[in-house]
Design a protein around this motif. Structure first.
Motif, short mmCIF file in Angstrom:
data_model
loop_
_atom_site.label_atom_id
_atom_site.label_comp_id
_atom_site.label_asym_id
_atom_site.label_seq_id
_atom_site.Cartn_x
_atom_site.Cartn_y
_atom_site.Cartn_z
N ALA A 47 0.65 -1.24 0.07
CA ALA A 47 -0.14 0.09 0.23
C ALA A 47 0.73 1.21 0.13
O ALA A 47 1.88 1.46 0.61
N ASP A 48 0.63 2.24 -0.83
CA ASP A 48 1.50 3.38 -1.01
C ASP A 48 0.55 4.54 -0.09
O ASP A 48 -0.29 4.95 -0.64
N PRO A 49 1.07 4.83 0.85
CA PRO A 49 0.36 5.98 1.54
C PRO A 49 0.50 7.23 1.27
O PRO A 49 -0.56 7.92 1.74
N SER A 50 1.10 7.57 0.38
CA SER A 50 1.26 8.80 -0.41
C SER A 50 0.04 9.37 -1.11
O SER A 50 -0.37 10.35 -1.44
N ASN A 51 -0.55 8.34 -1.90
CA ASN A 51 -1.80 8.36 -2.73
C ASN A 51 -2.94 7.11 -2.40
O ASN A 51 -3.70 7.22 -3.10
N ARG A 52 -2.87 6.79 -1.27
CA ARG A 52 -3.69 5.83 -0.99
C ARG A 52 -4.07 4.77 -2.31
O ARG A 52 -5.10 4.36 -2.72
N ARG A 53 -2.88 4.24 -2.48
CA ARG A 53 -3.02 3.33 -3.70
C ARG A 53 -2.42 1.77 -3.46
O ARG A 53 -1.40 1.81 -2.50
N ILE A 54 -3.03 0.81 -4.05
CA ILE A 54 -2.46 -0.52 -3.69
C ILE A 54 -1.69 -1.02 -4.99
O ILE A 54 -2.11 -0.73 -6.22
N LYS A 55 -0.64 -1.43 -4.63
CA LYS A 55 0.38 -1.84 -5.50
C LYS A 55 -0.10 -3.45 -5.95
O LYS A 55 0.03 -4.13 -5.05
#
Length: 256
Positions: free
Chosen positions: A229-237
């Motif tokens: 999970a990328d907390p900088s843009n609330r994105r799942i990789k």
């Protein structure tokens, strides 16, 4: 967290470069030709100092450190993702951050969002918390996911030189969201590996091109493993594991 990950990867790249240099120094002058060739190949593949300032190289290095899915996982083990709420729960499952129950409830519950009575909100939130915790726990144990897209513009037209149909949504700068909760998104870490369907059979290529030219909808099933999970843009990789192209009846037209 993202900056820390990138810094760690940069340090790893630097150490890898130093280790490679040391190996080259320790190679005996009379080493066999095979060993010398292997050393030369390793040196060519090793990161350079310039890679530390190359965003694309750093992103690839970051992706290489993420957990990987098992290609042998059967397709029926993947759970379908068709809601932004599912992406939201997956995000908090992988980020390991405390769940902001009030924020989640505002998105997840119409009743909670509509009422202005603070006592009712408190009661609703108390009732929702076990469900939210359960959804997050389920997402943590259900990292193999399938995204089903239906559109008449999923692919580009047939490339006769490459004998393939490029997939429009598979690029490193694209992401997917769902209208019911667009704050949380999905992106792929290995899009380049699944950028086009190779179709060498002319009859099948004509069939797919016929769908595209008449703007008939096709289905794209993307099977993937949720890596991080990328907390900088609330994105799942997501690591893409398999992709299938189907017609409206469910017939598989191409897969990879």
């Amino acid at each position: 967290m993202k900056n820390a990950t990138i810094l760690a990867v940069q340090i790893a790249l630097a150490f890898s470069l130093a280790a490679c240099s040391k190996k080259q120094e320790e190679t005996p002058a009379g080493a066999p030709a095979a060993a010398a060739a292997a050393a030369a190949a390793a040196a060519a593949a090793a990161p350079s100092l310039a890679d530390l300032h190359n965003p694309e190289a750093v992103n690839k290095a970051v992706a290489a450190t993420l957990p990987k899915g098992d290609p042998a996982t059967p397709l029926n083990a993947y759970r379908k993702i068709d809601s932004g709420h599912q992406v939201m729960f997956m995000y908090y499952a992988l980020s390991n951050m405390p769940a902001p129950y009030d924020e989640i409830a505002k998105t997840y519950s119409d009743e909670y969002r509509r009422t202005s009575d603070s006592f009712k909100q408190r009661d609703i939130l108390k009732a929702l918390q076990p469900r939210i915790d359960g959804e997050i726990a389920g997402a943590k144990n259900g990292r193999y996911v399938m995204v089903d897209q239906q559109d008449s513009r999923l692919l580009q037209r047939y490339d006769f030189e490459k004998k393939s149909f490029a997939i429009n949504d598979f690029s490193d700068d694209r992401y997917t969201f769902f209208n019911d909760n667009s704050q949380y998104t999905l992106a792929t870490t290995n899009a380049a590996d699944f950028s086009a369907f190779k179709v060498t059979d002319e009859a099948r290529a004509r069939e797919i091109e016929g769908y595209l030219s008449s703007y008939k909808p096709l289905r794209l099933e993307t099977y993937a493993y949720a890596q991080d999970a990328d907390p900088s843009n609330r994105r799942i990789k997501l690591q893409v594991m398999k992709v299938r192209l189907l017609d409206a009846r469910g017939t598989v037209l191409a897969e990879m």
